[in-house]
Design a protein around this motif. Structure first.
Motif, PDB file in Angstrom:
ATOM      1  N   SER A  49      47.835  25.338  34.342  1.00  0.00           N
ATOM      2  CA  SER A  49      46.805  24.578  34.014  1.00  0.00           C
ATOM      3  C   SER A  49      46.859  24.286  32.496  1.00  0.00           C
ATOM      4  CB  SER A  49      45.488  25.416  34.251  1.00  0.00           C
ATOM      5  OG  SER A  49      45.234  25.187  35.723  1.00  0.00           O
ATOM      6  N   CYS A  52      49.353  21.051  32.332  1.00  0.00           N
ATOM      7  CA  CYS A  52      48.770  19.896  32.631  1.00  0.00           C
ATOM      8  C   CYS A  52      47.441  19.501  32.066  1.00  0.00           C
ATOM      9  CB  CYS A  52      48.665  20.126  34.297  1.00  0.00           C
ATOM     10  SG  CYS A  52      50.015  20.206  35.205  1.00  0.00           S
ATOM     11  N   ILE A  56      44.100  23.532  37.646  1.00  0.00           N
ATOM     12  CA  ILE A  56      44.752  23.478  39.012  1.00  0.00           C
ATOM     13  C   ILE A  56      44.304  24.462  40.007  1.00  0.00           C
ATOM     14  CG2 ILE A  56      47.100  23.934  39.446  1.00  0.00           C
ATOM     15  CD1 ILE A  56      47.310  21.546  38.129  1.00  0.00           C
ATOM     16  N   GLU A  62      51.737  20.911  41.561  1.00  0.00           N
ATOM     17  CA  GLU A  62      52.079  21.753  40.419  1.00  0.00           C
ATOM     18  C   GLU A  62      51.890  23.153  40.506  1.00  0.00           C
ATOM     19  OE1 GLU A  62      50.487  17.643  38.837  1.00  0.00           O
ATOM     20  OE2 GLU A  62      49.981  19.221  40.380  1.00  0.00           O
ATOM     21  N   ILE A 101      56.970  17.239  35.700  1.00  0.00           N
ATOM     22  CA  ILE A 101      56.483  16.269  35.315  1.00  0.00           C
ATOM     23  C   ILE A 101      57.427  15.310  34.475  1.00  0.00           C
ATOM     24  CG2 ILE A 101      54.710  15.365  33.366  1.00  0.00           C
ATOM     25  CD1 ILE A 101      53.373  18.193  33.719  1.00  0.00           C
ATOM     26  N   PHE A 113      47.996  13.990  36.078  1.00  0.00           N
ATOM     27  CA  PHE A 113      48.026  14.829  34.672  1.00  0.00           C
ATOM     28  C   PHE A 113      46.505  14.871  33.926  1.00  0.00           C
ATOM     29  CE2 PHE A 113      49.188  15.521  30.315  1.00  0.00           C
ATOM     30  CZ  PHE A 113      50.169  16.457  30.283  1.00  0.00           C
TER      31      PHE A 113
END
Length: 251
Positions: A49, A52, A56, A62, A101, A113
């Protein structure tokens, strides 16, 4: 009797450190591996997290990348590297997610994202993707990768009572002096006994090292902090900082 044995087992398990648990896993304890991964899923989600910049969950791609990276950290972890498992795992997780990513952007995939809803309730593209070109976005990811590595390196230095500021201050001023100090560090890390002394006692084994190198004890003492700092890089997972060492040696 059975309850007493159960209690003793729980106490023994509690006393075992995380690093000791990892060593047992590396010896083939798959059940312990599954239990450890399950236990540290919140840690994995938090690390992912932070890259990103959004929450998450286990349903996100991810998170799966982070899970694989955590498992890789378990398999690759070594006490010789001197860092804790969680610090090492956090670096690996963030690096793998950043790579994921970058790969998605390279192949034109939509990276989930930081999506937001517009006034009509429709999902709009993230501000990052809207404002930046793909090339600029790649540079942003690269910078994030370097930043995470520096943060991890700062933590490793602090274990030895060192800081980035001290490293800059005490770095040899001349190129040939830096090259000689790096070569001393190479000899140190290639020697298992000396490497163990460095990372366990957090001290440079000057006396033993003096017997193996061509520079004087005085020179080793003068460059002690720089030698320790270079040794940490050589023994750790530092992609960009190792490029610095290569650059110095080939200058």
């Amino acid at each position: 009797m059975k309850s007493v044995l159960s209690l003793l087992f729980r106490l023994k398990t509690k006393e075992r450190t995380l690093e000791e648990t990892v060593l047992l896993i590396q010896q083939g304890n798959l059940q312990l591996q599954n239990e450890l991964i399950e236990q540290y899923k919140p840690f994995i989600a938090k690390a992912v997290s932070s890259v990103c910049k959004r929450y998450i969950s286990e349903k996100d791609d991810e998170f799966s990348i982070g899970l694989i990276a955590f498992n890789e950290a378990i398999e690759k972890y070594s006490r010789d590297k001197g860092s804790s498992l969680l610090a090492f795992a956090e670096l690996i997780i963030k690096r793998k997610v950043i790579d994921y990513i970058r790969k998605e952007v390279r192949y034109g995939q939509t990276v989930n994202f930081d999506f937001q809803e517009n006034e009509d309730g429709e999902i709009s593209q993230s501000k990052v993707e809207a404002d930046l070109s793909i090339d600029e976005y790649k540079k942003l990811i690269e910078q994030e990768h370097r930043k995470e590595e520096i943060i991890f390196y700062q933590k490793r230095l602090s274990d030895f009572g060192l800081t980035i500021a001290e490293l800059i201050e005490y770095s040899p001023k001349h190129m040939d002096a830096r090259q000689n100090a790096i070569k001393v560090a190479q000899i140190l890390v290639e020697n298992e006994q000396l490497r163990e002394i460095l990372f366990q006692k957090k001290q440079l084994p000057v006396k033993q090292l003096e017997q193996l190198v061509s520079v004087s004890r005085k020179t080793i003492e003068r460059n002690r902090k720089y030698i320790i700092a270079m040794s940490i890089i050589m023994c750790g997972d530092f992609t960009y900082l190792k490029d610095y060492i290569k650059g110095v040696l080939h200058s």
